[in-house]
Scaffold this active site. Structure first.
Site, PDB file in Angstrom:
ATOM      1  N   SER A   1      -6.337  -2.288 -11.235  1.00 20.33           N
ATOM      2  CA  SER A   1      -5.010  -2.812 -10.930  1.00 20.33           C
ATOM      3  C   SER A   1      -4.503  -3.715 -12.046  1.00 20.33           C
ATOM      4  CB  SER A   1      -5.041  -3.607  -9.619  1.00 20.33           C
ATOM      5  OG  SER A   1      -3.760  -4.134  -9.332  1.00 20.33           O
TER       6      SER A   1
ATOM      7  N   LYS B   1      -9.404  -1.088  -3.312  1.00 18.00           N
ATOM      8  CA  LYS B   1      -8.180  -0.946  -4.115  1.00 18.00           C
ATOM      9  C   LYS B   1      -7.018  -0.475  -3.243  1.00 18.00           C
ATOM     10  CE  LYS B   1      -5.560  -0.511  -7.838  1.00 18.00           C
ATOM     11  NZ  LYS B   1      -4.446   0.357  -7.475  1.00 18.00           N
TER      12      LYS B   1
ATOM     13  N   HIS C   1      -5.809  -3.419  -1.363  1.00 12.56           N
ATOM     14  CA  HIS C   1      -5.039  -4.216  -2.337  1.00 12.56           C
ATOM     15  C   HIS C   1      -3.616  -3.696  -2.434  1.00 12.56           C
ATOM     16  CE1 HIS C   1      -3.245  -4.371  -6.368  1.00 12.56           C
ATOM     17  NE2 HIS C   1      -3.788  -5.571  -6.501  1.00 12.56           N
ATOM     18  N   ASN C   2      -3.471  -2.374  -2.574  1.00 10.64           N
ATOM     19  CA  ASN C   2      -2.138  -1.798  -2.708  1.00 10.64           C
ATOM     20  C   ASN C   2      -1.331  -1.954  -1.427  1.00 10.64           C
ATOM     21  OD1 ASN C   2      -3.196  -0.990  -5.170  1.00 10.64           O
ATOM     22  ND2 ASN C   2      -2.242   1.015  -5.108  1.00 10.64           N
TER      23      ASN C   2
ATOM     24  N   GLU D   1      -0.096  -5.348  -1.407  1.00 10.05           N
ATOM     25  CA  GLU D   1       0.993  -5.362  -2.400  1.00 10.05           C
ATOM     26  C   GLU D   1       2.299  -4.872  -1.772  1.00 10.05           C
ATOM     27  OE1 GLU D   1       1.934  -2.350  -6.002  1.00 10.05           O
ATOM     28  OE2 GLU D   1      -0.010  -3.379  -6.160  1.00 10.05           O
TER      29      GLU D   1
END
Length: 483
Positions: free
Chosen positions: A129, A184, A187-188, A191
């Site tokens: 990222s 991940k 995480h996105n 986001e």
């Protein structure tokens, strides 16, 4: 011929910048791209005079690497990854390592790890990222897969990744199988939530308070020096202050339809699979879907008129309410994301280091913020923390900020300004802190029409009952009961 430390397939923007980062840290890199002209262009351009080897075939790439070979793929997620794995395997020796650095869906990484290991090789699926700039200057990296592969790549990964202010590497081993790509993905998803909440605050300022871009720029500049200090607040500040050569404020020229690549959707689907209430991130995904039907919204706006009020009150005080509401909602977003990771860890047998994950996100990535240090501290103090909202630091903030939070949601409803993520966050807070929810009625309804049974407050958990509500249903009950 000199043997290189690592090979990379895929010289698009991320691939180019990542190998330049590797080379700048002292590693030799062999590079290959399916369109070989890109290899020659890179070597004669950005890679000129540097420690790269240009390869025009998979065989040439593999023969130019030190053992155990380490080959990183930065190609489009999906079939392309499987295709390159098949092309690589005949040219590798047992123990060699294939690394997928793209945005692959974690079930694919679980499958690929098992497949590659069965062939005698090792596999890493790592989230990367930070975008183009992060790849070049230091991304956040979240590797998982074959545990024995980690010591072989640790030095490279931790050399090229972002560092915290105290010098800690924003990269560490996440876990087996698809754990790296799962983290991940979450995480996105976070986001998505962070971006949507900031957009809702922007809309409340613009449409609700009538603030100019310059005024909003000043507010976000101030917010970026305090509790909300983060990359996304920082870039929002810059966007609101940006003018093109003609003096136009570019933000006002951008069409209000949002794109997405699917990682937010995957996060929502994973939450449904795990039975986790990931409400805020789900609303953020749906908000993008709603934005995408632009022409339909334009037509609807000519027909559907809301009964709305204009803002009346102290604008400066309301801006402070907005800050507090954003901070509290942000805590909910992370609390939900961590709930999902904890549930998945139980399902897949991963031993996730939750404080370490916060550290990985502390620098280099899109959701980096000072806020993440507090998450790390919370899990360092209590590795078995059930939910971030139970941690004293976060519990204190959401409770102190809830009056402002409620004022913001109430005013937004009055003004007819949609705030799905902010309102969803408050609803989750109220639901999570409720000792009793109306699911007793829901269970009665299910038992009424489907004989699905229910538990009783005056009996032990695990004992199920059925009522013949109409006198015509009999005593036969359904055999399944899923909480």
């Amino acid at each position: 011929m000199e043997q290189m430390d690592i090979g990379l397939i895929g010289l698009a923007v991320m691939g180019e910048n990542l190998v330049l980062n590797m080379e700048s840290k002292g590693f030799g890199v062999a590079v290959y791209n399916r369109t070989v002209e890109k290899v020659d262009k890179f070597i004669s351009g950005k890679g000129a005079g540097k420690n790269f080897i240009a390869c025009h075939s998979i065989e040439e790439l593999c023969s130019s690497l030190k053992h155990p070979r380490k080959v990183m793929l930065l190609v489009k997620a999906g079939a392309a990854v499987d295709d390159f794995i098949e092309k690589l395997l005949p040219h590798l020796d047992p123990g060699d390592i294939i690394i997928d650095g793209g945005n692959s869906h974690f079930p694919d990484t679980i499958r690929r790890t098992q497949y590659v290991e069965e062939k005698g090789f090792r596999y890493i699926g790592t989230g990367v990222s930070g975008g183009e700039e992060g790849a070049l200057l230091g991304p956040s990296m979240m590797p998982g897969g074959t545990p024995s592969a980690w010591p072989e790549v640790k030095n490279i990964f931790q050399s090229i990744c972002a560092k915290t202010d105290t010098g800690e590497a924003c990269c560490d081993w996440v876990g087996e199988g698809g754990a790296g790509h799962f983290v991940k993905m979450v995480h996105n998803g976070i986001e998505y939530g962070d971006m949507q909440m900031i957009c809702e605050i922007y809309q409340l300022m613009k449409a609700g308070l009538g603030m100019s871009n310059t005024e909003m720029h000043e507010v976000f500049t101030e917010w970026n020096t305090g509790e909300l200090d983060s990359y996304l607040i920082e870039i929002t500040r810059d966007i609101l202050g940006y003018k093109d050569k003609e003096g136009n404020e570019v933000i006002d020229l951008i069409l209000d339809t949002a794109g997405q690549k699917g990682t937010g959707k995957w996060t929502g689907i994973a939450a449904l699979d795990e039975g986790q209430p990931l409400t805020l991130i789900g609303e953020a995904v749906f908000a993008r879907c709603l934005s995408a039907i632009k022409e339909e919204r334009v037509r609807a706006s000519q027909i559907l008129k809301g009964d709305v009020k204009s803002f009346a009150g102290d604008k400066k005080a309301f801006v402070e309410d907005l800050r507090q509401a954003l901070y509290a909602s942000k805590i909910i977003s992370y609390a939900q994301g961590y709930q999902l990771m904890q549930a998945a860890a139980n399902s897949y047998g991963w031993n996730l280091n939750y404080g370490g994950i916060a550290l990985m996100w502390r620098g280099g990535c899109i959701i980096r913020s000072v806020f993440l240090e507090k998450i790390k501290e919370a899990f360092d103090q209590n590795p078995k923390l059930e939910n971030l909202l139970i941690d004293p630091f976060f519990a204190d903030i959401v409770q102190k900020n809830q009056a402002a939070w409620r004022r913001v949601v109430g005013k937004a409803v009055e003004m007819g300004i949609p705030i799905p993520a902010l309102a969803s966050a408050l609803n989750f807070f109220d639901g999570y802190r409720s000792e009793r929810l109306p699911a007793n009625l829901l269970q009665a309804q299910r038992d009424y029409f489907g004989a699905h049974t229910y538990e009783r407050v005056d009996k032990e958990r695990g004992e199920f009952f059925h009522t013949n509500w109409t006198g015509r249903g009999g005593d036969t009950a359904a055999s399944t009961y899923i909480v």
